[in-house]
Design an enzyme around this catalytic site. Structure first.
Site, PDB file in Angstrom:
ATOM      1  CD  GLN A  36       7.549   3.969 -10.124  1.00 21.43           C
ATOM      2  OE1 GLN A  36       7.559   3.391  -9.053  1.00 21.43           O
ATOM      3  NE2 GLN A  36       7.029   5.194 -10.243  1.00 21.43           N
ATOM      4  CG  HIS A  67      -7.407   6.365  -3.510  1.00 26.43           C
ATOM      5  ND1 HIS A  67      -7.700   5.785  -4.713  1.00 26.43           N
ATOM      6  CD2 HIS A  67      -6.058   6.536  -3.509  1.00 26.43           C
ATOM      7  CE1 HIS A  67      -6.592   5.626  -5.428  1.00 26.43           C
ATOM      8  NE2 HIS A  67      -5.586   6.071  -4.717  1.00 26.43           N
ATOM      9  CG  ASP A  91      -3.482   6.629  -8.271  1.00 27.88           C
ATOM     10  OD1 ASP A  91      -4.357   7.254  -7.664  1.00 27.88           O
ATOM     11  OD2 ASP A  91      -2.700   5.841  -7.688  1.00 27.88           O
ATOM     12  CD  GLU A 111       4.261  10.144  -8.427  1.00 31.47           C
ATOM     13  OE1 GLU A 111       3.402   9.748  -7.626  1.00 31.47           O
ATOM     14  OE2 GLU A 111       5.272   9.482  -8.741  1.00 31.47           O
ATOM     15  N   GLY A 144       9.677  13.533  -2.981  1.00 26.29           N
ATOM     16  CA  GLY A 144       8.937  13.866  -1.763  1.00 26.29           C
ATOM     17  C   GLY A 144       9.807  13.912  -0.516  1.00 26.29           C
ATOM     18  CG  ASP A 162      -1.276   7.162  -2.458  1.00 28.78           C
ATOM     19  OD1 ASP A 162      -1.028   5.955  -2.243  1.00 28.78           O
ATOM     20  OD2 ASP A 162      -2.035   7.549  -3.365  1.00 28.78           O
ATOM     21  N   PRO A 169      11.565   3.435  -5.633  1.00 29.87           N
ATOM     22  CG  PRO A 169      10.186   4.409  -7.249  1.00 29.87           C
ATOM     23  CD  PRO A 169      10.877   3.125  -6.889  1.00 29.87           C
TER      24      PRO A 169
HETATM   25  N1  SPD Z   1       1.042  -2.730  -2.557  1.00 27.00           N
HETATM   26  C1  SPD Z   1       0.203  -1.603  -2.593  1.00 27.00           C
HETATM   27  C2  SPD Z   1       0.761  -0.387  -1.983  1.00 27.00           C
HETATM   28  C3  SPD Z   1      -0.173   0.749  -2.162  1.00 27.00           C
HETATM   29  C4  SPD Z   1       0.502   1.987  -2.450  1.00 27.00           C
HETATM   30  N2  SPD Z   1      -0.249   3.073  -2.963  1.00 27.00           N
HETATM   31  C5  SPD Z   1      -1.191   2.805  -3.964  1.00 27.00           C
HETATM   32  C6  SPD Z   1      -1.375   3.988  -4.837  1.00 27.00           C
HETATM   33  C7  SPD Z   1      -2.789   4.338  -4.998  1.00 27.00           C
HETATM   34  N3  SPD Z   1      -2.971   5.732  -5.134  1.00 27.00           N
END
Ligand code: SPD
Length: 287
Positions: A36, A67, A91, A111, A144, A162, A169
């Site tokens: 990406q 979060h 992240d 990830e 995943g 998440d 992906p």
């Molecule tokens: N468009 C936002 C979608 C959110 C996806 N995850 C965000 C990652 C933060 N850890």
């Protein structure tokens, strides 16, 4: 109110269906990984931020809005929290909220894109903080979807997805086969959690996620909150479980310590947020 002059060179926008959602700031890095486009910006309002494929993911001074709401309804309500799985979350913000629970003994984070982790560690260190060296944290640079397909049955107390948006992906993280595998690898008193997009900007995607979860699990419900940098700002997370809707009953013993340090999440917030389903979504989901 008078609009203060903007001391910056540019605007960075996410474009969705004829609307743009933007922050004033400048681009610090723009790189194509094998999976990406990864962009880091410095914004005036929220500090450094991350976009994947030109969609907002997180920012230093706003990550808690997202979060906390993804993690705590699941971790405060599951029967046990010994073994936790995060899919995505490169992240580190989801893992950071999880590792605040002393009872977690083992956390797998799967990830797919190593560069998201490396870039987040370099530009957004406050989001992952100490997770990368926590002995309970086990990072796997893998897909995943295959992880869920191959993991042992009944092996996790909590599973948190998440992912980014359901294009690129993350597409396979929103379908029935994947959710069925998540149910299979979840322990009976466990909770599954996923981000489930915006009821305003992406209503069809949002409702599809809730519907599929309800087909696969015995119980599933969305909770609604606000992530101002995301499309429309109005966001949702969905939770699922077997036997009973455990996620509606956070344990106050577990929540007390956690909520003291939260910016958004509390038991009170959670109870209200599960009740704020917009009427049009409620009608559609009943059909
Ligand atoms: N468009 C936002 C979608 C959110 C996806 N995850 C965000 C990652 C933060 N850890």
């Amino acid at each position: 109110m008078k609009n203060p002059s903007i001391q910056t060179s540019d605007w960075i926008d996410e474009y969705q269906n004829g609307v743009r959602y933007g922050l004033a700031g400048k681009v610090l890095l723009d790189e194509a990984s094998p999976f990406q486009q990864i962009t880091i910006i410095e914004s005036l309002r929220y500090g450094k931020g991350l976009l994947l494929d030109r969609c907002w993911m997180t920012a230093e001074r706003q990550e808690k809005h997202y979060h906390e709401c993804l993690v705590h309804p699941a971790l405060c309500s599951a029967q046990q929290v010994n073994r936790v799985l995060i899919i995505g979350g490169g992240d580190g913000g989801t893992a950071r909220q999880c590792l605040r629970y002393k009872d977690i003994k083992h956390l797998d984070m799967v990830e797919i894109d190593k560069r998201v982790i490396e870039i987040s560690q370099q530009y957004l260190p406050s989001i992952g903080e100490g997770v990368w060296t926590d002995p309970r944290f086990h990072l796997h640079i893998k897909d995943g979807i295959s992880w869920a397909a191959n993991a042992q049955s009944n092996s996790y107390d909590v599973i948190i997805v998440d992912g980014s948006d359901p294009t690129g992906p993350a597409t396979g993280l929103f379908n029935k086969t994947f959710f069925k595998n998540c149910r299979r690898i979840l322990k009976p008193g466990g909770i599954f959690a996923t981000q489930s997009e915006s009821p305003e900007a992406f209503p069809q995607i949002h409702m599809d996620i809730v519907r599929i979860l309800r087909e696969v699990f015995d119980f599933a419900d969305p909770l609604y909150g606000c992530v101002p940098m995301y499309p429309s700002g109005w966001w949702s997370w969905s939770f699922a479980s077997m036997q009973s809707p455990l996620y509606l009953q956070p344990l106050s013993s577990r929540a007390a310590d956690i909520s003291k340090e939260c910016e958004i999440w509390s038991i009170r917030w959670q109870k209200g947020a599960f009740q704020t389903m917009p009427a049009f979504i409620e009608r559609e989901l009943k059909k």
